[in-house]
Write an enzyme that holds these catalytic residues in place. Sequence first.
Site, mmCIF file in Angstrom:
data_model
loop_
_atom_site.group_PDB
_atom_site.id
_atom_site.type_symbol
_atom_site.label_atom_id
_atom_site.label_comp_id
_atom_site.label_asym_id
_atom_site.label_seq_id
_atom_site.Cartn_x
_atom_site.Cartn_y
_atom_site.Cartn_z
ATOM 1 N N HIS A 72 -6.367 -22.330 9.455
ATOM 2 C CA HIS A 72 -7.724 -22.725 9.040
ATOM 3 C C HIS A 72 -8.456 -21.561 8.363
ATOM 4 C CE1 HIS A 72 -11.864 -24.104 9.030
ATOM 5 N NE2 HIS A 72 -12.158 -22.925 9.584
ATOM 6 N N ASP A 105 0.858 -1.185 0.000
ATOM 7 C CA ASP A 105 0.000 0.000 0.000
ATOM 8 C C ASP A 105 0.893 1.234 0.000
ATOM 9 O OD1 ASP A 105 0.992 0.088 2.555
ATOM 10 O OD2 ASP A 105 -0.943 -0.073 3.552
ATOM 11 N N CYS A 141 -8.173 -28.818 5.826
ATOM 12 C CA CYS A 141 -6.925 -28.131 6.167
ATOM 13 C C CYS A 141 -6.155 -28.910 7.238
ATOM 14 C CB CYS A 141 -7.196 -26.699 6.622
ATOM 15 S SG CYS A 141 -7.621 -26.511 8.357
ATOM 16 N N ASP A 196 -8.142 -7.435 0.045
ATOM 17 C CA ASP A 196 -7.217 -7.729 1.140
ATOM 18 C C ASP A 196 -7.928 -7.385 2.431
ATOM 19 O OD1 ASP A 196 -5.866 -5.318 2.845
ATOM 20 O OD2 ASP A 196 -6.689 -4.599 0.960
ATOM 21 N N CYS A 235 -7.960 -28.832 10.701
ATOM 22 C CA CYS A 235 -9.166 -29.657 10.825
ATOM 23 C C CYS A 235 -8.863 -31.149 10.664
ATOM 24 C CB CYS A 235 -10.220 -29.208 9.818
ATOM 25 S SG CYS A 235 -10.851 -27.567 10.198
ATOM 26 N N CYS A 251 -13.838 -29.457 6.156
ATOM 27 C CA CYS A 251 -12.587 -28.772 5.822
ATOM 28 C C CYS A 251 -11.420 -29.762 5.849
ATOM 29 C CB CYS A 251 -12.345 -27.630 6.811
ATOM 30 S SG CYS A 251 -10.803 -26.741 6.511
HETATM 31 ZN ZN LIG Z 1 -9.903 -26.244 8.548
#
Ligand SMILES: [Zn+2]
Length: 365
Positions: A335, A92, A306, A266, A309, A304
């Site tokens: 996550h 920025d 990830c 963002d 998880c 999920c």
């Molecule tokens: Zn997750």
Amino acid sequence: MKLNHFSVSHVEGKSRAGLLKTARGYIETPVFMPVGTAATVKAMLPETLEKIGAQILLCNTYHLMLRPGEKIVNQLGGLNKFMNWSGPILTDSGGFQVMSLSKLRELDEKGVTFRSHIDGKKFLLTPEASIMIQETLKSTIIMAFDECTPFPVEKEVAEKSMKLSSRWAERSKSSFKGSNGSILFGIQQGGMFKDLREESSRYLNDIGFDGYAIGGLAVGEPQKKMFEVLDYSTDFFPKDRPRYLMGVGKPGDIIGAVLRGVDMFDCVIPTRSGRNGQAFVKNGTINLKNAQYQLDSSPIDESCFCYCCSNYSRGYLSHLVRSNEILASMLLTHHNLHYYMGLMKNIRELIKRGEFTTFAKQFFK
Ligand SMILES: [Zn+2]
């Protein structure tokens, strides 16, 4: 002839799926940029960011110019080498954070004089200085220096501010060298006023930028108001340039903005809320601090995949959060960013199949 860095491959209503070419590789849009304020996405390793599908990071010029200083970053090889991230980085201009974080600021035609919030040292940030600092950091996408109009604001104040930002946009462009193959984005201002947004865009389009940002939103206005402004403000930009909505947002804000023609986002929400014990799930967020999760053996989200998880229960995460363990921030940030990357991938695929509008309608129901 100006080289075009952006191509739109699919259009559904106002929503677009596209490809932005940068000196550090291609970015599929719509895209969400995780925020790496001080040249680090807090609690995340760069290689993990890459693994979960992050394509581009955002770093803050204000923070980096104060500490460690752009010259040190440059001497250590530039932002990419410095922070061990090989993909594109957007910086920025520093303008927004000078106004929100620093002490004793004074704004005039030339720029903003301020004192560092770290050690009180005095700085003058001008459009020329901001561009030079971003080029010294070796940023991939550089933002023009602007003044972010607050909310709510009188029309006369918004107009005066937008005109100053337009003159600063011109000065930003004049001082931009593009020395590292970097590209330059201009920023539309004009508060919540349609004619001012249109006028701002006219100035920017005349100057000519590689991409266009929408500034002065996500400054405390209700979502309805933000969508109202987005309903017209993306129409004022050329179709063959990426559009970036700065500082947005929650999943619903992003879906609504993509519906209105925005390509880039963002926000600190997924990372900051992760550090505060909050996790994103299908219908909102859950707070792992709550007593109901202490004995919960299920993962944050059954669907999920990830790392968090796949390996950890809500009960364990609840314990980490309550004990202020560093691992709580790491796992929840992981996550949450995985959730955001999945959301953006899903949005891109839905646009390509022409099913995004239906999905968005369902979401807002
Ligand atoms: Zn997750």
